[in-house]
Design a protein around this motif. Sequence first.
Motif, PDB file in Angstrom:
ATOM      1  N   ARG A 112       8.397   5.026   0.440  1.00  0.00           N
ATOM      2  CA  ARG A 112       8.993   6.231  -0.137  1.00  0.00           C
ATOM      3  C   ARG A 112      10.417   5.964  -0.605  1.00  0.00           C
ATOM      4  N   ARG A 113      11.182   5.276   0.228  1.00  0.00           N
ATOM      5  CA  ARG A 113      12.571   4.984  -0.146  1.00  0.00           C
ATOM      6  C   ARG A 113      12.635   4.043  -1.348  1.00  0.00           C
ATOM      7  N   ALA A 114      11.719   3.070  -1.411  1.00  0.00           N
ATOM      8  CA  ALA A 114      11.715   2.128  -2.533  1.00  0.00           C
ATOM      9  C   ALA A 114      11.519   2.865  -3.846  1.00  0.00           C
ATOM     10  N   LEU A 115      10.528   3.776  -3.883  1.00  0.00           N
ATOM     11  CA  LEU A 115      10.279   4.528  -5.111  1.00  0.00           C
ATOM     12  C   LEU A 115      11.428   5.479  -5.424  1.00  0.00           C
ATOM     13  N   SER A 116      11.988   6.096  -4.391  1.00  0.00           N
ATOM     14  CA  SER A 116      13.113   7.002  -4.596  1.00  0.00           C
ATOM     15  C   SER A 116      14.300   6.261  -5.207  1.00  0.00           C
ATOM     16  N   LEU A 117      14.550   5.056  -4.718  1.00  0.00           N
ATOM     17  CA  LEU A 117      15.663   4.259  -5.225  1.00  0.00           C
ATOM     18  C   LEU A 117      15.418   3.822  -6.666  1.00  0.00           C
ATOM     19  N   LEU A 118      14.179   3.413  -6.966  1.00  0.00           N
ATOM     20  CA  LEU A 118      13.846   3.000  -8.330  1.00  0.00           C
ATOM     21  C   LEU A 118      13.965   4.162  -9.313  1.00  0.00           C
ATOM     22  N   LEU A 119      13.397   5.315  -8.933  1.00  0.00           N
ATOM     23  CA  LEU A 119      13.427   6.469  -9.828  1.00  0.00           C
ATOM     24  C   LEU A 119      14.856   6.942 -10.067  1.00  0.00           C
ATOM     25  N   ALA A 120      15.697   6.858  -9.036  1.00  0.00           N
ATOM     26  CA  ALA A 120      17.100   7.240  -9.208  1.00  0.00           C
ATOM     27  C   ALA A 120      17.774   6.319 -10.223  1.00  0.00           C
ATOM     28  N   GLN A 121      17.458   5.016 -10.154  1.00  0.00           N
ATOM     29  CA  GLN A 121      18.028   4.075 -11.115  1.00  0.00           C
ATOM     30  C   GLN A 121      17.522   4.349 -12.527  1.00  0.00           C
ATOM     31  N   LEU A 122      16.234   4.659 -12.659  1.00  0.00           N
ATOM     32  CA  LEU A 122      15.665   4.938 -13.974  1.00  0.00           C
ATOM     33  C   LEU A 122      16.294   6.180 -14.601  1.00  0.00           C
ATOM     34  N   ARG A 123      16.674   7.150 -13.768  1.00  0.00           N
ATOM     35  CA  ARG A 123      17.288   8.386 -14.272  1.00  0.00           C
ATOM     36  C   ARG A 123      18.799   8.259 -14.418  1.00  0.00           C
ATOM     37  N   GLY A 124      19.335   7.115 -14.011  1.00  0.00           N
ATOM     38  CA  GLY A 124      20.769   6.920 -14.105  1.00  0.00           C
ATOM     39  C   GLY A 124      21.548   7.705 -13.082  1.00  0.00           C
ATOM     40  N   GLU A 125      20.897   8.043 -11.971  1.00  0.00           N
ATOM     41  CA  GLU A 125      21.539   8.844 -10.930  1.00  0.00           C
ATOM     42  C   GLU A 125      22.180   7.939  -9.881  1.00  0.00           C
ATOM     43  N   ALA A 126      22.954   8.556  -9.013  1.00  0.00           N
ATOM     44  CA  ALA A 126      23.553   7.823  -7.903  1.00  0.00           C
ATOM     45  C   ALA A 126      22.443   7.241  -7.032  1.00  0.00           C
ATOM     46  N   ARG A 127      22.714   6.114  -6.432  1.00  0.00           N
ATOM     47  CA  ARG A 127      21.679   5.424  -5.655  1.00  0.00           C
ATOM     48  C   ARG A 127      21.189   6.287  -4.497  1.00  0.00           C
ATOM     49  N   ALA A 128      19.906   6.129  -4.207  1.00  0.00           N
ATOM     50  CA  ALA A 128      19.295   6.842  -3.088  1.00  0.00           C
ATOM     51  C   ALA A 128      19.587   6.096  -1.789  1.00  0.00           C
ATOM     52  N   ASP A 129      19.045   6.611  -0.716  1.00  0.00           N
ATOM     53  CA  ASP A 129      19.268   6.035   0.615  1.00  0.00           C
ATOM     54  C   ASP A 129      18.681   4.625   0.692  1.00  0.00           C
TER      55      ASP A 129
ATOM     56  N   THR B 107       0.829  -1.206   0.000  1.00  0.00           N
ATOM     57  CA  THR B 107       0.000   0.000   0.000  1.00  0.00           C
ATOM     58  C   THR B 107       0.862   1.254   0.000  1.00  0.00           C
ATOM     59  N   SER B 108       1.935   1.235   0.777  1.00  0.00           N
ATOM     60  CA  SER B 108       2.832   2.391   0.853  1.00  0.00           C
ATOM     61  C   SER B 108       3.554   2.621  -0.467  1.00  0.00           C
ATOM     62  N   ILE B 109       3.950   1.550  -1.133  1.00  0.00           N
ATOM     63  CA  ILE B 109       4.626   1.681  -2.431  1.00  0.00           C
ATOM     64  C   ILE B 109       3.661   2.243  -3.468  1.00  0.00           C
ATOM     65  N   GLU B 110       2.415   1.750  -3.461  1.00  0.00           N
ATOM     66  CA  GLU B 110       1.409   2.266  -4.402  1.00  0.00           C
ATOM     67  C   GLU B 110       1.196   3.765  -4.208  1.00  0.00           C
ATOM     68  N   ALA B 111       1.098   4.194  -2.948  1.00  0.00           N
ATOM     69  CA  ALA B 111       0.880   5.615  -2.665  1.00  0.00           C
ATOM     70  C   ALA B 111       2.054   6.445  -3.161  1.00  0.00           C
ATOM     71  N   ALA B 112       3.274   5.980  -2.904  1.00  0.00           N
ATOM     72  CA  ALA B 112       4.458   6.717  -3.351  1.00  0.00           C
ATOM     73  C   ALA B 112       4.542   6.750  -4.870  1.00  0.00           C
TER      74      ALA B 112
END
Length: 336
Positions: free
Chosen positions: A300-317, A84-89
């Motif tokens: 929130r962290r899961a989505l942040s980490l995924l989006l960072a990977q999709l953008r080719g950025e350094a890994r998130a927390d 549920t938290s991942i869906e919301a994020a």
Amino acid sequence: MDPVRAPNIRDVARVAGVSYQTVSRVLNDSPSIRVETRQRVEAAIAELGYRPNPAARALVAGRSRTIGLLSASTAYYGPATAITSIEAAAREAGYRISITSPASSDYASVAASVEYLLGQGVEALVVVAPQVRVFEAVRALGLSVPVVTLESAAISDAPSSLSVDQVEGARVATRHLIELGHEEILHIAGPQDWIEAEARMQGYLRELDAHDLRTRAPILGDWSSAFGYYAGLELLRVRDFTAVFAGNDQMALGLQHACRDMGLDVPGDISIVGFDDIPEAAHFAPPLTTVRQNFPELGRRALSLLLAQLRGEARADHSMVPPELVLRASTAPPRR
């Protein structure tokens, strides 16, 4: 327009007096569209109740804006709340979630579920599972899309894994009982093949060892209130302990029921600590002291980490999310 047919992009174009290509550019936030044209198109969309077709937009844009979620267990509070938290994020970030569950945790079932999600054109994958073998199967597939695993305990140090610190949560729960003065503490654990159950058991044993207290073999349960109840009836016949750390709140609830049926007071005769802080825990009789997991932060962290990977950025927390002890009325110093 046929009243039984949903409006499409050409209907919007006709009402707005523009080409369907112009409507498409408005939908994709093209900066080349004049303000007046955008307003006419948006008014037509509102008038017709038009909803863009995600699949069609994905074909045009080459992106699905969809994240696949592989869940090996949705029947329990922890995994269900994490999902549920991942869906919301994901919604907040403008993504949709496509969820599937493998028929079992073997390699073939996991592989079939992953193939199904990839067939939906997902841009990335989140894996939520209670067994190590599910994660091992996903890693063995060598996927080309970004993958984040919500490993309910830290079973790897991979930069794409996230978890709540289950060991520390169990240590905090056990330490609370020790600081109240309890020396004989039992642990009712979850199923042996669940990552959380093993991690919480290890936390309990480590905290007892750190205080030079006698360790007892944990009782292996199945997460259910019924197990907590019947295990409690057997354990309370001897009652050579003053406190119990239950592996989850449902088993703690069953144990409280057993105490009442045996004529014992909680926390006067037996102190009980649970784990998860399900919504009902505050309304147990008495309200349950338990360990809360911060699932919104995990999502929130899961989505942040995924989006960072999709953008080719350094890994998130991806550090472990700390648990929190919630003090209520089910624990007290032991009677002397």
